[in-house]
Design a protein around this motif. Structure first.
Motif, PDB file in Angstrom:
ATOM      1  N   ALA A   1       5.013  -4.439   2.625  1.00 28.49           N
ATOM      2  CA  ALA A   1       5.508  -5.745   2.176  1.00 28.49           C
ATOM      3  C   ALA A   1       4.523  -6.851   2.527  1.00 28.49           C
ATOM      4  CB  ALA A   1       6.873  -6.029   2.787  1.00 28.49           C
ATOM      5  N   HIS A   2       3.934  -6.786   3.709  1.00 26.27           N
ATOM      6  CA  HIS A   2       2.958  -7.799   4.115  1.00 26.27           C
ATOM      7  C   HIS A   2       1.714  -7.742   3.234  1.00 26.27           C
ATOM      8  CE1 HIS A   2       0.498 -10.409   6.536  1.00 26.27           C
ATOM      9  NE2 HIS A   2      -0.413  -9.450   6.631  1.00 26.27           N
ATOM     10  N   LEU A   3       1.227  -6.532   2.972  1.00 31.11           N
ATOM     11  CA  LEU A   3       0.049  -6.417   2.121  1.00 31.11           C
ATOM     12  C   LEU A   3       0.344  -6.842   0.685  1.00 31.11           C
ATOM     13  CD1 LEU A   3      -1.487  -3.098   3.468  1.00 31.11           C
ATOM     14  CD2 LEU A   3      -2.328  -5.419   3.800  1.00 31.11           C
ATOM     15  N   ALA A   4       1.593  -6.661   0.241  1.00 30.19           N
ATOM     16  CA  ALA A   4       1.964  -7.105  -1.108  1.00 30.19           C
ATOM     17  C   ALA A   4       1.898  -8.617  -1.220  1.00 30.19           C
ATOM     18  CB  ALA A   4       3.353  -6.600  -1.466  1.00 30.19           C
ATOM     19  N   THR A   5       2.206  -9.331  -0.137  1.00 28.64           N
ATOM     20  CA  THR A   5       2.093 -10.795  -0.182  1.00 28.64           C
ATOM     21  C   THR A   5       0.637 -11.234  -0.268  1.00 28.64           C
ATOM     22  OG1 THR A   5       2.040 -11.003   2.225  1.00 28.64           O
ATOM     23  CG2 THR A   5       4.198 -11.113   1.146  1.00 28.64           C
ATOM     24  N   LEU A   6      -0.288 -10.374   0.149  1.00 29.89           N
ATOM     25  CA  LEU A   6      -1.715 -10.680   0.063  1.00 29.89           C
ATOM     26  C   LEU A   6      -2.320 -10.200  -1.250  1.00 29.89           C
ATOM     27  CD1 LEU A   6      -2.734  -9.686   3.689  1.00 29.89           C
ATOM     28  CD2 LEU A   6      -2.251 -11.969   2.800  1.00 29.89           C
ATOM     29  N   GLY A   7      -1.522  -9.545  -2.088  1.00 28.58           N
ATOM     30  CA  GLY A   7      -2.002  -9.071  -3.381  1.00 28.58           C
ATOM     31  C   GLY A   7      -2.565  -7.668  -3.344  1.00 28.58           C
ATOM     32  N   ILE A   8      -2.347  -6.936  -2.261  1.00 29.59           N
ATOM     33  CA  ILE A   8      -2.850  -5.577  -2.132  1.00 29.59           C
ATOM     34  C   ILE A   8      -1.688  -4.621  -2.385  1.00 29.59           C
ATOM     35  CG2 ILE A   8      -3.937  -3.923  -0.591  1.00 29.59           C
ATOM     36  CD1 ILE A   8      -5.028  -6.361   0.960  1.00 29.59           C
ATOM     37  N   ASP A   9      -1.863  -3.729  -3.367  1.00 24.88           N
ATOM     38  CA  ASP A   9      -0.795  -2.801  -3.715  1.00 24.88           C
ATOM     39  C   ASP A   9      -1.048  -1.462  -3.041  1.00 24.88           C
ATOM     40  OD1 ASP A   9       1.393  -1.653  -4.873  1.00 24.88           O
ATOM     41  OD2 ASP A   9       0.388  -1.203  -6.755  1.00 24.88           O
ATOM     42  N   VAL A  10      -0.215  -1.106  -2.102  1.00 26.14           N
ATOM     43  CA  VAL A  10      -0.277   0.200  -1.449  1.00 26.14           C
ATOM     44  C   VAL A  10       1.065   0.874  -1.635  1.00 26.14           C
ATOM     45  CG1 VAL A  10      -2.063  -0.300   0.226  1.00 26.14           C
ATOM     46  CG2 VAL A  10       0.267  -0.895   0.754  1.00 26.14           C
ATOM     47  N   GLY A  11       1.455   1.031  -2.879  1.00 27.11           N
ATOM     48  CA  GLY A  11       2.767   1.537  -3.228  1.00 27.11           C
ATOM     49  C   GLY A  11       3.026   2.930  -2.701  1.00 27.11           C
ATOM     50  N   PRO A  12       4.104   3.537  -3.118  1.00 24.59           N
ATOM     51  CA  PRO A  12       4.481   4.856  -2.596  1.00 24.59           C
ATOM     52  C   PRO A  12       3.500   5.931  -3.056  1.00 24.59           C
ATOM     53  CG  PRO A  12       5.903   4.234  -4.404  1.00 24.59           C
ATOM     54  CD  PRO A  12       5.048   3.037  -4.101  1.00 24.59           C
ATOM     55  N   ARG A  13       3.369   6.948  -2.226  1.00 23.23           N
ATOM     56  CA  ARG A  13       2.470   8.055  -2.563  1.00 23.23           C
ATOM     57  C   ARG A  13       3.154   9.046  -3.503  1.00 23.23           C
ATOM     58  NH1 ARG A  13      -1.589   7.122   0.856  1.00 23.23           N
ATOM     59  NH2 ARG A  13      -1.156   6.345   2.940  1.00 23.23           N
ATOM     60  N   HIS A  14       4.486   9.113  -3.438  1.00 25.16           N
ATOM     61  CA  HIS A  14       5.253  10.014  -4.301  1.00 25.16           C
ATOM     62  C   HIS A  14       6.322   9.192  -5.013  1.00 25.16           C
ATOM     63  CE1 HIS A  14       3.561  12.880  -1.414  1.00 25.16           C
ATOM     64  NE2 HIS A  14       3.619  13.742  -2.404  1.00 25.16           N
ATOM     65  N   ILE A  15       6.414   9.362  -6.318  1.00 22.68           N
ATOM     66  CA  ILE A  15       7.473   8.730  -7.101  1.00 22.68           C
ATOM     67  C   ILE A  15       8.244   9.846  -7.786  1.00 22.68           C
ATOM     68  CG2 ILE A  15       8.043   7.190  -9.013  1.00 22.68           C
ATOM     69  CD1 ILE A  15       5.581   5.578  -8.345  1.00 22.68           C
ATOM     70  N   HIS A  16       9.514   9.960  -7.500  1.00 21.27           N
ATOM     71  CA  HIS A  16      10.391  11.007  -8.033  1.00 21.27           C
ATOM     72  C   HIS A  16       9.823  12.401  -7.750  1.00 21.27           C
ATOM     73  CE1 HIS A  16      12.840   7.979  -9.960  1.00 21.27           C
ATOM     74  NE2 HIS A  16      11.785   7.500 -10.565  1.00 21.27           N
ATOM     75  N   GLY A  17       9.247  12.570  -6.569  1.00 26.36           N
ATOM     76  CA  GLY A  17       8.750  13.866  -6.161  1.00 26.36           C
ATOM     77  C   GLY A  17       7.380  14.222  -6.727  1.00 26.36           C
ATOM     78  N   VAL A  18       6.774  13.363  -7.525  1.00 23.05           N
ATOM     79  CA  VAL A  18       5.469  13.623  -8.103  1.00 23.05           C
ATOM     80  C   VAL A  18       4.444  12.752  -7.388  1.00 23.05           C
ATOM     81  CG1 VAL A  18       4.082  13.543 -10.224  1.00 23.05           C
ATOM     82  CG2 VAL A  18       6.525  14.130 -10.329  1.00 23.05           C
ATOM     83  N   ARG A  19       3.347  13.367  -6.932  1.00 23.78           N
ATOM     84  CA  ARG A  19       2.303  12.619  -6.238  1.00 23.78           C
ATOM     85  C   ARG A  19       1.604  11.682  -7.208  1.00 23.78           C
ATOM     86  NH1 ARG A  19      -0.332  12.217  -1.646  1.00 23.78           N
ATOM     87  NH2 ARG A  19      -2.562  11.889  -1.615  1.00 23.78           N
ATOM     88  N   VAL A  20       1.449  10.410  -6.805  1.00 25.09           N
ATOM     89  CA  VAL A  20       0.825   9.396  -7.650  1.00 25.09           C
ATOM     90  C   VAL A  20      -0.657   9.344  -7.287  1.00 25.09           C
ATOM     91  CG1 VAL A  20       0.821   6.968  -8.257  1.00 25.09           C
ATOM     92  CG2 VAL A  20       2.956   8.091  -7.697  1.00 25.09           C
ATOM     93  N   PRO A  21      -1.549   9.420  -8.289  1.00 29.95           N
ATOM     94  CA  PRO A  21      -2.974   9.327  -7.975  1.00 29.95           C
ATOM     95  C   PRO A  21      -3.326   7.947  -7.426  1.00 29.95           C
ATOM     96  CG  PRO A  21      -2.616   9.783 -10.313  1.00 29.95           C
ATOM     97  CD  PRO A  21      -1.296   9.654  -9.682  1.00 29.95           C
ATOM     98  N   ALA A  22      -4.417   7.885  -6.666  1.00 34.99           N
ATOM     99  CA  ALA A  22      -4.828   6.648  -6.011  1.00 34.99           C
ATOM    100  C   ALA A  22      -5.264   5.596  -7.007  1.00 34.99           C
ATOM    101  CB  ALA A  22      -5.936   6.918  -5.014  1.00 34.99           C
ATOM    102  N   VAL A  23      -5.693   5.985  -8.217  1.00 37.80           N
ATOM    103  CA  VAL A  23      -6.186   5.026  -9.205  1.00 37.80           C
ATOM    104  C   VAL A  23      -5.045   4.138  -9.700  1.00 37.80           C
ATOM    105  CG1 VAL A  23      -7.269   4.797 -11.447  1.00 37.80           C
ATOM    106  CG2 VAL A  23      -8.016   6.586  -9.872  1.00 37.80           C
ATOM    107  N   THR A  24      -3.855   4.694  -9.906  1.00 44.32           N
ATOM    108  CA  THR A  24      -2.752   3.927 -10.460  1.00 44.32           C
ATOM    109  C   THR A  24      -1.980   3.157  -9.400  1.00 44.32           C
ATOM    110  OG1 THR A  24      -1.253   5.806 -10.291  1.00 44.32           O
ATOM    111  CG2 THR A  24      -2.451   5.524 -12.368  1.00 44.32           C
ATOM    112  N   ARG A  25      -2.246   3.403  -8.131  1.00 50.03           N
ATOM    113  CA  ARG A  25      -1.514   2.693  -7.088  1.00 50.03           C
ATOM    114  C   ARG A  25      -2.026   1.314  -6.914  1.00 50.03           C
ATOM    115  NH1 ARG A  25      -1.737   5.865  -1.965  1.00 50.03           N
ATOM    116  NH2 ARG A  25      -2.774   7.461  -3.119  1.00 50.03           N
TER     117      ARG A  25
END
Length: 98
Positions: free
Chosen positions: A74-98
């Motif tokens: 949440a703190h990094l999101a206020t700075l504009g840095i997206d470090v979203g979840p690594r897994h969405i609905h059980g599927v690993r999200v690649p680092a490019v789309t995060r």
């Protein structure tokens, strides 16, 4: 001095605000009605020994780590840095789309 200030402010308000006219002006103040308060919902005495002592604010180390991670995201999101979840609905999200 305070009395002079109060009188001056009252005079200024009487000049700045219009005097009420017409049939919607406030006449006599209606009398206040007394509405009795409802009885309290709980009348019995609660027994403290009947319940287990639980401190819900005490977190396990895993819960504390998860909370710290959420706060960091949440703190990094206020700075504009997206470090979203690594897994969405059980599927690993690649680092490019995060």
């Amino acid at each position: 001095m305070l009395d002079l200030t109060v009188r001056f402010l009252a005079w200024m308000l009487s000049i700045c605000t219009p005097s009420p006219q017409g049939r919607h002006r406030l006449g006599a103040v209606p009398p206040l009605r007394f509405i009795p308060a409802p009885p309290p919902p709980f009348t019995e005495i609660l027994d403290g020994n009947a319940s287990r002592l639980v401190r819900p604010y005490v977190l396990s180390p895993a819960e504390r780590r998860h909370q710290r991670e959420r706060r960091r995201v949440a703190h990094l999101a206020t700075l504009g840095i997206d470090v979203g979840p690594r897994h969405i609905h059980g599927v690993r999200v690649p680092a490019v789309t995060r």
